[in-house]
Design an enzyme around this catalytic site. Structure first.
Site, mmCIF file in Angstrom:
data_model
loop_
_atom_site.group_PDB
_atom_site.id
_atom_site.type_symbol
_atom_site.label_atom_id
_atom_site.label_comp_id
_atom_site.label_asym_id
_atom_site.label_seq_id
_atom_site.Cartn_x
_atom_site.Cartn_y
_atom_site.Cartn_z
ATOM 1 N N LYS A 52 56.464 54.742 31.591
ATOM 2 C CA LYS A 52 55.527 55.489 32.505
ATOM 3 C C LYS A 52 54.929 54.343 33.447
ATOM 4 O O LYS A 52 54.875 53.284 32.795
ATOM 5 C CB LYS A 52 54.534 56.344 32.078
ATOM 6 C CG LYS A 52 53.564 55.469 31.219
ATOM 7 C CD LYS A 52 52.526 56.668 29.995
ATOM 8 C CE LYS A 52 51.632 55.848 29.420
ATOM 9 N NZ LYS A 52 50.883 56.733 28.371
ATOM 10 N N TYR A 274 32.339 34.128 48.881
ATOM 11 C CA TYR A 274 31.731 35.259 49.457
ATOM 12 C C TYR A 274 30.330 35.264 48.285
ATOM 13 O O TYR A 274 30.392 35.274 47.222
ATOM 14 C CB TYR A 274 32.233 36.490 49.022
ATOM 15 C CG TYR A 274 33.373 36.820 50.252
ATOM 16 C CD1 TYR A 274 33.036 36.777 51.678
ATOM 17 C CD2 TYR A 274 34.759 36.843 49.768
ATOM 18 C CE1 TYR A 274 34.122 36.897 52.450
ATOM 19 C CE2 TYR A 274 35.652 37.248 50.827
ATOM 20 C CZ TYR A 274 35.121 37.054 52.029
ATOM 21 O OH TYR A 274 36.167 37.410 53.043
#
Ligand code: PLP
Length: 382
Positions: A52, A274
């Site tokens: 999956k 940042y």
């Protein structure tokens, strides 16, 4: 060609083929992991493969094809879409089960792609039965009974109604009767044995001819009494440790590398990235590396992750940004160059190492792997 990265001394761009980041999936190790799991199984137990979510991010077509070559014939996907993709890669002989049932496709489409739905409730059973009655043969299904996960599968009340009216299944060919463990990665958790006993009792009440399937990767390691007729490992095939408290019995299957874009000097008093979250306290060398949260390099690795350059651990400093991270390479000798690789996952650092730095599971690190990596598959079998 990416001239700004060209390093005439080493001609690294040429070596790298111009890739900024690379995900290598070692199919030979995927095969070995599958085979080594198979060896631990009780006699007669079949080893399905859970593919999956694009085989946990590694690529379902490549993985399923590879496992098919070594004899795997049972595959689990989550959705119809995933099933279609896997079906195109595999011969009709392979059984592909769709865990989420038939919510995302019409019943005729399941037939068209030869996919087997997992029925998770009485209403699923009813609607699949009425469909089956319109066809000329019994329709293959998987029956999921809940034993404590409370996620999917027939709850107790529905199960009791089914037991009192098994005729409900008369137009269906129940290939597998499954349940799923909630705490298999904690071997001492009392819930494991509770679920085991409930699964035994319920499948005993049903007495259907289908295969009994109970264990995921971790469940497979709880002992052969958990194996029944079919196990459903995913994680362990991809190299994740099924029992985190013990040594990993399987091998990592990916190498993840990203290239150094620039090496720069920073001085005391400057900051990195940042939010200026990292302050430079002494002169240091920094490498800006081409991987960021857009690639699944989780932002929670800010200030705690590390990469390896020239075999040396280089801590990530400052925040992870969308496309780049900055690592402290002050200690790396010789000084690294732009164009060189930094190892994100591989020889020096496992998926689980990165996951624990990020405060998550290896599952999430793998399934977050982004689309921007150049993907290569090595070690194909014949
Ligand atoms: C994902 C899943 C598995 C595989 O679990 P792993 O821990 O990756 O081995 C097995 N069964 C079900 C129902 C699942 O959803």
């Amino acid at each position: 060609m990416l001239n700004f990265l060209n390093n005439p001394e080493k001609n690294l761009v040429k070596d790298r083929g111009g890739d900024l980041s690379l995900l290598e999936v070692h199919l030979d190790r995927v095969r070995l992991n599958y085979l080594s799991l198979q060896k631990t199984l009780a006699e007669g137990t079949k080893c399905a493969a859970v593919v999956k979510s694009d085989s946990y991010g590694l690529g379902a077509v490549a993985i399923a094809s590879e496992l098919y070559k070594i004899g795997c014939r049972h595959f689990y996907v989550a959705t119809f879409e995933e099933g279609m993709i896997v079906r195109k890669a595999l011969a009709g002989e392979a059984e592909i089960y769709v865990l989420h049932g038939f919510y995302d496709a019409a019943q005729e489409e399941f037939a068209e792609y030869n996919l087997i739905p997992v029925l998770n409730s009485l209403s699923d059973i009813e609607s699949w039965s009425s469909y089956a009655k319109t066809t000329s043969r019994k329709q293959s299904v998987v029956l999921h009974i809940d034993t404590g996960m409370n996620r999917l599968g027939l709850p107790t009340t529905e199960f009791d109604r089914l037991v009192n009216d098994v005729g409900m299944l008369s137009s269906l060919d129940v290939r597998v009767i499954m349940s799923h463990l909630a705490c298999a990665d904690e071997p001492d958790h009392p819930k494991n044995i509770e679920q085991l006993e409930l699964f035994r009792r319920r499948t005993g009440q049903l007495r259907l001819p289908g295969l009994l399937s109970f264990a995921n990767s971790a469940g497979t390691f709880l002992g052969t009494e958990y194996h029944f007729d079919q196990v459903r490992p995913g994680a362990a095939i991809y190299g994740l440790n099924p029992q985190p408290a013990l040594q990993n019995p399987v091998r990592g299957t990916i190498t993840l590398k990203a290239c150094i874009l620039q090496v720069r000097d920073a001085n005391k008093g400057e900051t990195v990235g940042y939010g200026a979250s990292y302050s430079v306290s002494a002169p240091m060398k920094l490498a800006t590396i081409s991987v960021g949260y857009a690639d699944g390099y989780l932002r929670s690795l800010s200030g705690v992750g590390a990469v390896y350059i020239g075999g040396q651990r280089c801590p990530v400093v400052g925040r992870v940004s969308m496309d780049a991270i900055v690592a402290d390479v002050t200690a790396v000798m010789p000084v690294p160059h732009s164009g060189e690789w930094a190892e994100i996952i591989g020889q020096h650092q496992t998926v689980e190492d990165v996951a624990s730095q990020a405060g998550t599971l290896g599952y999430e690190v793998l399934t977050s792997l982004g689309r921007r990596y150049t993907r290569i598959y090595s070690g194909h079998g014949t």
